[in-house]
Scaffold this motif. Structure first.
Motif, short mmCIF file in Angstrom:
data_model
loop_
_atom_site.label_atom_id
_atom_site.label_comp_id
_atom_site.label_asym_id
_atom_site.label_seq_id
_atom_site.Cartn_x
_atom_site.Cartn_y
_atom_site.Cartn_z
N HIS A 339 0.83 -1.22 0.00
CA HIS A 339 0.00 0.00 0.00
C HIS A 339 0.87 1.27 0.00
CE1 HIS A 339 -3.29 -2.72 0.87
NE2 HIS A 339 -2.66 -3.15 1.94
N LEU A 340 1.70 1.38 -1.00
CA LEU A 340 2.62 2.52 -1.09
C LEU A 340 1.86 3.83 -1.22
CD1 LEU A 340 5.25 1.04 -3.58
CD2 LEU A 340 5.39 1.13 -1.08
N GLU A 341 2.41 4.86 -0.61
CA GLU A 341 1.82 6.19 -0.73
C GLU A 341 2.06 6.73 -2.13
OE1 GLU A 341 3.50 8.60 2.31
OE2 GLU A 341 2.85 7.28 3.95
N GLU A 342 1.29 7.73 -2.50
CA GLU A 342 1.41 8.31 -3.84
C GLU A 342 2.83 8.83 -4.05
OE1 GLU A 342 -0.72 11.65 -6.73
OE2 GLU A 342 -1.52 11.22 -4.72
N GLY A 343 3.44 8.38 -5.13
CA GLY A 343 4.80 8.80 -5.45
C GLY A 343 5.89 7.98 -4.80
N GLN A 344 5.50 7.12 -3.85
CA GLN A 344 6.50 6.29 -3.17
C GLN A 344 6.82 5.05 -3.99
OE1 GLN A 344 5.29 4.38 0.52
NE2 GLN A 344 7.33 4.67 1.42
N THR A 345 8.08 4.65 -3.99
CA THR A 345 8.50 3.45 -4.71
C THR A 345 8.88 2.37 -3.71
OG1 THR A 345 10.84 4.08 -4.78
CG2 THR A 345 9.40 4.93 -6.56
N ILE A 346 9.02 1.15 -4.21
CA ILE A 346 9.48 0.06 -3.35
C ILE A 346 10.91 0.32 -2.89
CG2 ILE A 346 10.23 -1.33 -5.34
CD1 ILE A 346 8.71 -2.76 -2.12
N PHE A 347 11.69 0.99 -3.73
CA PHE A 347 13.05 1.35 -3.35
C PHE A 347 13.03 2.35 -2.20
CE2 PHE A 347 17.34 3.24 -4.80
CZ PHE A 347 18.03 2.30 -4.06
N ASP A 348 12.10 3.31 -2.23
CA ASP A 348 11.95 4.25 -1.12
C ASP A 348 11.60 3.51 0.18
OD1 ASP A 348 12.36 6.46 -2.79
OD2 ASP A 348 10.22 6.64 -3.25
N LEU A 349 10.70 2.53 0.06
CA LEU A 349 10.23 1.82 1.24
C LEU A 349 11.34 1.00 1.89
CD1 LEU A 349 7.76 1.10 3.00
CD2 LEU A 349 7.36 -0.84 1.46
N VAL A 350 12.12 0.29 1.09
CA VAL A 350 13.14 -0.58 1.66
C VAL A 350 14.32 0.21 2.21
CG1 VAL A 350 14.57 -1.01 -0.39
CG2 VAL A 350 14.22 -2.83 1.28
N LYS A 351 14.41 1.48 1.89
CA LYS A 351 15.45 2.31 2.49
C LYS A 351 15.20 2.53 3.98
CE LYS A 351 16.74 5.04 -1.60
NZ LYS A 351 16.70 6.41 -2.21
N ILE A 352 13.93 2.36 4.42
CA ILE A 352 13.59 2.70 5.80
C ILE A 352 13.10 1.50 6.62
CG2 ILE A 352 13.06 5.11 5.27
CD1 ILE A 352 10.10 4.37 5.17
N LYS A 353 12.87 0.35 5.99
CA LYS A 353 12.38 -0.79 6.77
C LYS A 353 12.73 -2.12 6.10
CE LYS A 353 8.05 -1.94 6.73
NZ LYS A 353 6.58 -1.96 6.86
N ASP A 354 12.80 -3.15 6.92
CA ASP A 354 13.03 -4.50 6.40
C ASP A 354 11.76 -5.02 5.72
OD1 ASP A 354 15.52 -4.42 7.53
OD2 ASP A 354 15.09 -5.83 9.15
N LEU A 355 11.96 -5.74 4.64
CA LEU A 355 10.84 -6.37 3.94
C LEU A 355 11.09 -7.88 3.87
CD1 LEU A 355 10.40 -3.96 0.87
CD2 LEU A 355 9.42 -3.74 3.16
N LEU A 356 9.99 -8.62 3.84
CA LEU A 356 10.08 -10.07 3.70
C LEU A 356 9.16 -10.50 2.57
CD1 LEU A 356 11.10 -12.83 4.90
CD2 LEU A 356 8.91 -12.90 6.13
N LEU A 357 9.73 -11.19 1.58
CA LEU A 357 8.93 -11.77 0.50
C LEU A 357 8.82 -13.26 0.74
CD1 LEU A 357 10.36 -9.87 -2.60
CD2 LEU A 357 8.32 -9.34 -1.26
N LYS A 358 7.61 -13.79 0.53
CA LYS A 358 7.34 -15.21 0.74
C LYS A 358 6.79 -15.78 -0.56
CE LYS A 358 4.66 -13.94 4.03
NZ LYS A 358 3.67 -13.88 5.12
N TYR A 359 7.64 -16.51 -1.25
CA TYR A 359 7.22 -17.11 -2.52
C TYR A 359 6.61 -18.49 -2.26
CZ TYR A 359 10.53 -13.59 -4.17
OH TYR A 359 11.20 -12.42 -4.40
#
Length: 700
Positions: A339-359
């Motif tokens: 649920h990224l904010e307007e103008g926010q990218t996934i690159f912006d998000l991962v600069k500030i928090k850990d992410l976990l992908l579950k395939y």
């Protein structure tokens, strides 16, 4: 005589060492039997059950090429050497393998026959030649004369026609022909130019296989010779090869790999599979020809290769697909997950928090989007990645890497050329990557680089320093397998982890296996040492009056040192739960030995692939995810990476998924004290839990 000088009775010592372990190869065969069990599960759709027969078959192919091939080599080099889990020689292991495999072939034939019949009842007909109507048979004979016979390359074997080279796992139709007072062997390779599935009607619901057609009309091929016997067969060859040291030392590693791959198709036969009627003269001829034992001959009534089953749905109606196969699953998308904010990218998000992908529950496209954004971000200075299996059909990742290099970014690709059976595909990328300006590393001669590591480096706000985005995964950067395998991927801005990853790639670039790492566990450097230390910490908790616990998920457990450490922990009172998909040489639940250890495996719609190591419980729990199984080849002979999970939210997410798998009572099986897999006990009123189904339905 002191206690130190007292001689040890090797029989007593070995008896104890094997009292809680089992043979690696026989454990693997039990796993493949688990795959075959899924084909026998009436709750699985018919088409999927047929796929499980194919998966069992292709698994067994690789097992013979790799493991049986290695054991035959070992027998030739050191026939007295014994396996340290079962004290069996190579010959004893081979005899046990062949005996068990003959049993598995019978089970596969039974299941294939049953599934073929059930599918025919529902309108999908894999028809045997003798089941054809007169009209269908006449059509097939005309088809053979017009479309098949002209492209065949039949050959007899005599002094003017030498025996041809037989390719690994290629199908051949063969015959014994009568010529005066002797028998002549005739052979026809199945042409690659012909479709293997031949439909008998326009609606494409009934079909026969090409090898059946050629075998049926073989007397029209070898005209003038009475046919005495006929069969379809395939030779399996060893896949274990070594690079020539002289070629490697010249520096032309690519050329050395190409030459080695050519040699693979000429290695020693390890198995003969044959589909014939009654006693086979052809099998006797081939046994003598290749000097293999009769125990290496496997007669079967099912097709020798079954990859054709993956195309059968192409001509089915939608209602048929819904009946015969799992409903399609759409992975959780980037927008749905974050649920990224307007103008926010996934690159912006991962600069500030850990992410976990579950395939495969999350879309692999999320990672590709991150890499794409990094390619076009003006502050990104470098992208470094390890590639083990990228997949033939997936080019986006490689295109992004080449684009980044062409835009002037520093791109390093550590491309493992020795990824078994993917060597040629990986080699094919080298020139394109190099021409785009990527730095290419090949790893090490004796150590495969199996790590799943990605490092993105970018300038910080001041423009003076750098920051990192680090990816550590349990599976390959492969879009295809990300839809078929369950895996975890940590993406973190953690600075210490980034520095470790940067050190890793620097060490790989200068050929240094033995660097120092603060956060990452890296094999063969510090991984096993750290794992043993954390096992000892759990033992110490019990010795100090506390509770010791481990929850371990992996594909295989064969490392003797780690097995003995787990045994010691269980003996000390540490409770150990393990979820092991494939091989386990440690046997649980043996009274007085491994009472505190439980092992289960899960075989379902997706292949369980993550490696997760949890030591302790609660706030003090240490959790790692990574690329390494607890096998000696991983801990000592491969370059592997595991990362700690510090983020409590992500740690809970992984923990909850593991707890769900421990509660699974539909697709899970529990290993007993004999090393056999048993159904979980389900009491009346118990809720049925399938971990994979839960994740699909709840879009975790």
């Amino acid at each position: 005589m002191s206690e130190k000088d007292t001689p040890v009775n090797p029989i007593i010592e070995n008896s104890f060492l094997t009292s809680y372990t089992q043979n690696r190869e026989l454990s693997w065969l039990r796993f493949d039997k688990r795959v075959l069990d899924e084909a026998d599960d009436s709750n699985v759709p018919l088409g999927e059950r047929l796929k499980f027969v194919e998966i069992f078959t292709s698994n067994l192919d690789e097992f013979f090429m790799v493991r049986v091939g290695s054991l035959l080599n070992l027998e030739a080099m050191d026939p007295k050497k014994r396996d340290n889990k079962s004290m069996m020689t190579a010959r004893e292991q081979l005899n046990a393998i062949f005996e068990k495999t003959h049993e598995l072939y019978k089970e596969r034939d039974r299941l294939f026959s049953y599934l073929r019949r059930k599918l025919m009842e529902r309108g999908i007909g894999h028809v045997n030649i003798h089941e054809l109507s007169k009209k269908q048979y006449a059509y097939l004979e005309d088809f053979f004369q017009e479309c098949v016979l002209p492209v065949l390359s039949p050959q007899i074997i005599d002094k003017h026609h030498p025996f041809p080279h037989l390719d690994n796992k290629k199908l051949y139709v063969s015959t014994m022909l009568k010529s005066k007072k002797k028998l002549i062997f005739g052979i026809i390779p199945l042409p690659d130019s012909l479709n293997r599935v031949v439909y008998l009607s326009k609606d494409k619901t009934e079909f026969v296989l090409m090898e059946d057609i050629i075998e049926e009309f073989i007397d029209q091929i070898f005209t003038g010779y009475p046919v005495v016997d006929r069969a379809v067969f395939a030779i399996t060859r060893s896949a274990e090869f070594n690079l020539e040291e002289e070629e490697v030392e010249t520096g032309d590693y690519i050329e050395a790999m190409r030459k080695a791959l050519k040699k693979r198709n000429h290695l020693k036969p390890v198995r003969l599979e044959i589909r014939s009627q009654g006693k086979s003269l052809i099998a006797e001829y081939l046994v003598e020809r290749y000097k293999i034992s009769k125990s290496q001959v496997f007669a079967t009534s099912a097709p020798l290769t079954m990859d054709y089953v993956y195309g059968l749905d192409a001509n089915m109606t939608d209602s048929m697909k819904q009946e015969f196969y799992y409903l399609p699953y759409t992975p959780v998308s980037l927008d749905e997950k974050y649920h990224l904010e307007e103008g926010q990218t996934i690159f912006d998000l991962v600069k500030i928090k850990d992410l976990l992908l579950k395939y495969p529950y999350d879309d692999f496209g999320i990672l590709l989007k991150l890499i794409k954004e990094a390619v076009y971000d003006k502050d990104v200075v470098s992208i470094k990645i390890t590639i083990y299996r990228v997949g033939k059909g997936h080019v986006k990742l490689m295109n992004y890497l080449m684009a980044a290099a062409e835009m002037g970014k520093d791109v390093t690709v550590l491309l493992e050329l020795k990824a078994r059976f993917d060597e040629a595909n990986n080699i094919s990328w080298v020139n394109d990557l190099r021409e785009a300006g990527c730095h290419i590393l090949y790893g090490f001669d004796r150590y495969k680089v199996h790590a799943k590591l990605l490092l993105i480096t970018y300038r910080d706000e001041s423009g003076q320093g750098v920051k990192y985005i680090t990816h550590v995964g349990t599976g390959n950067f492969n879009a295809k397998t990300a839809k078929l395998y369950t895996d975890f991927a940590l993406i973190t801005p953690d600075d210490a982890m980034g520095r470790d990853a940067s050190m890793f790639f620097r060490n790989m670039g200068i050929g240094n296996l033995w660097g120092e790492y603060q956060q990452l566990l890296v094999a063969p450097v510090n991984m096993k040492k750290c794992l043993l230390s954390m096992i000892n910490e759990e033992i110490a908790k019990v010795q100090n009056g506390g509770e010791g616990y481990m929850l371990l998920k992996m594909n295989s457990l064969t490392d003797r040192q780690l097995i003995d450490a787990l045994f010691a922990a269980g003996q000390a009172g540490v409770k150990i739960d393990m979820i092991i998909r494939g091989i386990t040489c440690l046997v649980p639940q043996r009274p007085g030995l491994t009472d505190n250890i439980t092992i289960r495996n899960i075989v379902g719609r997706y292949l369980e692939h993550p490696r997760v190591f949890c030591f302790g419980k609660g706030e003090d729990m240490k959790m790692y995810i990574g690329s390494a199984d607890w096998m000696t080849r991983n801990t000592e002979n491969r370059v592997e990476v595991a990362a700690p999970i510090f983020n409590e939210e992500l740690k809970k997410e992984i923990w909850d998924m593991l707890q769900l798998q421990l509660a699974d009572n539909t697709k899970a099986r529990i290993m007993d004290a004999d090393g056999e897999y048993c159904l979980p006990v389900v009491k009346p009123g118990d809720k049925l839990i399938g971990a994979q189904d839960y994740c699909i339905c709840n879009r975790v």
